[in-house]
Design a protein around this motif. Sequence first.
Motif, PDB file in Angstrom:
ATOM      1  N   LEU A   1      49.741  24.325   1.621  1.00 58.32           N
ATOM      2  CA  LEU A   1      50.113  22.881   0.923  1.00 58.32           C
ATOM      3  C   LEU A   1      51.370  22.334   1.457  1.00 58.32           C
ATOM      4  O   LEU A   1      51.693  21.209   1.968  1.00 58.32           O
ATOM      5  N   ALA A   2      52.608  23.215   1.084  1.00 57.40           N
ATOM      6  CA  ALA A   2      54.079  22.674   1.192  1.00 57.40           C
ATOM      7  C   ALA A   2      55.166  23.585   1.361  1.00 57.40           C
ATOM      8  O   ALA A   2      54.815  24.805   0.572  1.00 57.40           O
ATOM      9  N   ALA A   3      55.993  23.650   1.980  1.00 63.23           N
ATOM     10  CA  ALA A   3      57.143  24.600   2.115  1.00 63.23           C
ATOM     11  C   ALA A   3      58.392  23.596   1.483  1.00 63.23           C
ATOM     12  O   ALA A   3      58.500  22.578   1.798  1.00 63.23           O
ATOM     13  N   VAL A   4      59.199  24.272   0.700  1.00 64.11           N
ATOM     14  CA  VAL A   4      60.147  23.590   0.050  1.00 64.11           C
ATOM     15  C   VAL A   4      61.675  24.086   0.290  1.00 64.11           C
ATOM     16  O   VAL A   4      62.386  23.628  -0.288  1.00 64.11           O
ATOM     17  N   GLY A   5      61.843  25.155   0.923  1.00 64.07           N
ATOM     18  CA  GLY A   5      63.018  25.423   1.307  1.00 64.07           C
ATOM     19  C   GLY A   5      62.822  26.892   2.234  1.00 64.07           C
ATOM     20  O   GLY A   5      61.855  27.632   2.578  1.00 64.07           O
ATOM     21  N   SER A   6      64.120  27.388   2.714  1.00 58.77           N
ATOM     22  CA  SER A   6      63.902  28.376   3.470  1.00 58.77           C
ATOM     23  C   SER A   6      65.325  29.301   3.545  1.00 58.77           C
ATOM     24  O   SER A   6      66.430  28.639   3.157  1.00 58.77           O
ATOM     25  N   ASP A   7      65.187  30.541   3.818  1.00 54.36           N
ATOM     26  CA  ASP A   7      66.428  31.342   4.040  1.00 54.36           C
ATOM     27  C   ASP A   7      66.330  31.765   5.325  1.00 54.36           C
ATOM     28  O   ASP A   7      65.681  31.596   6.156  1.00 54.36           O
ATOM     29  N   TYR A   8      67.520  32.529   5.814  1.00 52.57           N
ATOM     30  CA  TYR A   8      67.586  32.897   7.298  1.00 52.57           C
ATOM     31  C   TYR A   8      68.063  34.371   7.299  1.00 52.57           C
ATOM     32  O   TYR A   8      69.159  34.622   6.520  1.00 52.57           O
ATOM     33  N   GLY A   9      67.463  35.242   8.163  1.00 55.04           N
ATOM     34  CA  GLY A   9      68.412  36.414   8.102  1.00 55.04           C
ATOM     35  C   GLY A   9      69.429  36.469   8.483  1.00 55.04           C
ATOM     36  O   GLY A   9      70.000  35.640   9.555  1.00 55.04           O
ATOM     37  N   VAL A  10      70.638  37.385   8.385  1.00 47.64           N
ATOM     38  CA  VAL A  10      71.815  37.399   8.851  1.00 47.64           C
ATOM     39  C   VAL A  10      72.300  39.017   9.053  1.00 47.64           C
ATOM     40  O   VAL A  10      71.671  39.822   8.399  1.00 47.64           O
ATOM     41  N   ALA A  11      73.163  39.078   9.967  1.00 48.55           N
ATOM     42  CA  ALA A  11      73.833  40.449  10.080  1.00 48.55           C
ATOM     43  C   ALA A  11      75.172  40.413   9.586  1.00 48.55           C
ATOM     44  O   ALA A  11      75.956  39.603   9.826  1.00 48.55           O
ATOM     45  N   VAL A  12      75.574  41.379   8.497  1.00 45.96           N
ATOM     46  CA  VAL A  12      76.762  41.296   7.661  1.00 45.96           C
ATOM     47  C   VAL A  12      77.396  42.792   7.851  1.00 45.96           C
ATOM     48  O   VAL A  12      76.930  43.826   8.114  1.00 45.96           O
ATOM     49  N   VAL A  13      78.725  42.721   8.052  1.00 43.31           N
ATOM     50  CA  VAL A  13      79.514  44.036   8.237  1.00 43.31           C
ATOM     51  C   VAL A  13      80.789  43.958   6.801  1.00 43.31           C
ATOM     52  O   VAL A  13      80.888  42.872   6.537  1.00 43.31           O
ATOM     53  N   ARG A  14      81.395  44.953   7.194  1.00 47.41           N
ATOM     54  CA  ARG A  14      82.451  44.791   5.975  1.00 47.41           C
ATOM     55  C   ARG A  14      83.666  44.091   6.759  1.00 47.41           C
ATOM     56  O   ARG A  14      83.414  43.699   7.850  1.00 47.41           O
ATOM     57  N   ASP A  15      84.494  43.329   5.838  1.00 45.41           N
ATOM     58  CA  ASP A  15      85.633  42.349   6.503  1.00 45.41           C
ATOM     59  C   ASP A  15      86.602  43.283   7.134  1.00 45.41           C
ATOM     60  O   ASP A  15      87.175  42.537   8.142  1.00 45.41           O
ATOM     61  N   ASP A  16      86.746  44.367   7.127  1.00 51.10           N
ATOM     62  CA  ASP A  16      87.544  45.109   7.771  1.00 51.10           C
ATOM     63  C   ASP A  16      86.685  46.144   9.006  1.00 51.10           C
ATOM     64  O   ASP A  16      87.530  47.098   9.487  1.00 51.10           O
ATOM     65  N   SER A  17      85.537  45.735   9.340  1.00 50.80           N
ATOM     66  CA  SER A  17      84.913  46.526  10.386  1.00 50.80           C
ATOM     67  C   SER A  17      85.519  46.017  11.883  1.00 50.80           C
ATOM     68  O   SER A  17      86.076  45.129  12.115  1.00 50.80           O
ATOM     69  N   PRO A  18      85.208  47.253  12.447  1.00 53.83           N
ATOM     70  CA  PRO A  18      85.924  46.925  13.727  1.00 53.83           C
ATOM     71  C   PRO A  18      84.983  45.971  14.800  1.00 53.83           C
ATOM     72  O   PRO A  18      85.440  45.549  15.921  1.00 53.83           O
ATOM     73  N   TYR A  19      83.773  45.699  14.301  1.00 53.27           N
ATOM     74  CA  TYR A  19      82.910  44.905  14.959  1.00 53.27           C
ATOM     75  C   TYR A  19      83.230  43.359  14.433  1.00 53.27           C
ATOM     76  O   TYR A  19      82.653  42.754  13.313  1.00 53.27           O
ATOM     77  N   LYS A  20      83.955  42.717  15.260  1.00 52.55           N
ATOM     78  CA  LYS A  20      84.041  41.303  14.802  1.00 52.55           C
ATOM     79  C   LYS A  20      83.245  40.361  15.204  1.00 52.55           C
ATOM     80  O   LYS A  20      83.580  39.052  14.855  1.00 52.55           O
ATOM     81  N   SER A  21      82.225  40.566  15.835  1.00 52.88           N
ATOM     82  CA  SER A  21      81.053  39.523  16.357  1.00 52.88           C
ATOM     83  C   SER A  21      79.880  40.329  16.572  1.00 52.88           C
ATOM     84  O   SER A  21      79.613  41.664  16.656  1.00 52.88           O
ATOM     85  N   LEU A  22      78.808  39.445  16.897  1.00 48.50           N
ATOM     86  CA  LEU A  22      77.329  40.243  16.932  1.00 48.50           C
ATOM     87  C   LEU A  22      77.492  40.919  18.085  1.00 48.50           C
ATOM     88  O   LEU A  22      76.850  42.284  18.530  1.00 48.50           O
ATOM     89  N   LYS A  23      78.185  40.427  19.139  1.00 47.65           N
ATOM     90  CA  LYS A  23      78.545  41.091  20.430  1.00 47.65           C
ATOM     91  C   LYS A  23      79.153  42.520  20.144  1.00 47.65           C
ATOM     92  O   LYS A  23      78.588  43.354  21.084  1.00 47.65           O
ATOM     93  N   ASP A  24      80.108  42.542  19.515  1.00 44.61           N
ATOM     94  CA  ASP A  24      80.667  44.093  19.298  1.00 44.61           C
ATOM     95  C   ASP A  24      79.789  44.786  18.818  1.00 44.61           C
ATOM     96  O   ASP A  24      79.528  46.012  19.306  1.00 44.61           O
TER      97      ASP A  24
END
Length: 326
Positions: free
Chosen positions: A116-139
Amino acid sequence: MTPRSLSLLLGGTLLSLGLAASAAPTKPECIAPANPGGGFDLTCRLAQEGLKASGALSDPMRIVYMPGGIGAVAYNHVIAQKPDDPNSIVAFSGGSLLNLAQKKFGRYSVNDVRWLAAVGSDYGVAVVRDDSPYKSLKDLMGAFKQDPTKIVLGAGGTVGSQDWMKAALTARAAGVDYRKMRFVAFEGGGDALTALRGGHIQAYMGDAAEAFTMLEGGAPIRVLAVFNDQRLPGKLASVPTAQEEGFDIQWPIIRGFYVGPKVSDADYQWWVDAFNKTQADPSFAAIRDKQGLFPFNKSGADLDKYIKERVAEYTKLANEFGLIRQ
């Protein structure tokens, strides 16, 4: 009676019948395929509030809870028991489509209801701690590829779920065999966040709306990337897409509705028009935003085409990841 008079009478009668067939439902209900609370309930409440605010629906809409199999029980019930009921719409999510792809809805397929109808969406994300050594997805991906045993991914779902699929796609994009990834399933985002903060997992494969709520609450996290083909609006606009970081990972999580397979074209079109009117109403954006969802407006044939393309893609992925028994 003259031929012209007869023609006018018949024309008026047919018009009346057409209007009656496409009149607003008298006892509208939204079936949430779960217990109160959670995503399906949220989806029904979005319809309940939005259709009323836009004036598309004057009669109050009730919510009926029908838990079981992330939508399987409701799917089977509507097809078998309410195939032509114009009053009932049923909430679905991306998880419902993934289960359909994995043949978890019994003998029924994506072709057995009217989307019938789609009314909204969410999206996957990659999350780390704010003090993680990984500053980007590339890291993160670099470390993951170098030694998969040192990167533990966590999420709120078991093997074959949406959250697991996000982790498996992340592993594949990093060039890591998904069977070698270390994955921990949690009951929900809160538990996963606790594990992330405690250093028990290195990354959390969550949802954008959930991550936004965490950030608003002051959680010490960093969102590395969103699994979409374009950046999200609002306060997550500064977060790059996985594609911008060089990885083709997309995971939209749509929310919407379907009706039974034998609902008449006129009644089906009434609901399509009602949702189109609602989503065009200025008040709807605020209602959707309050529920933590992002814009995703598709209905009727456009949505049907999209749904079937997504289920085909999910089927392909499920086969690649060994989730469908032949």
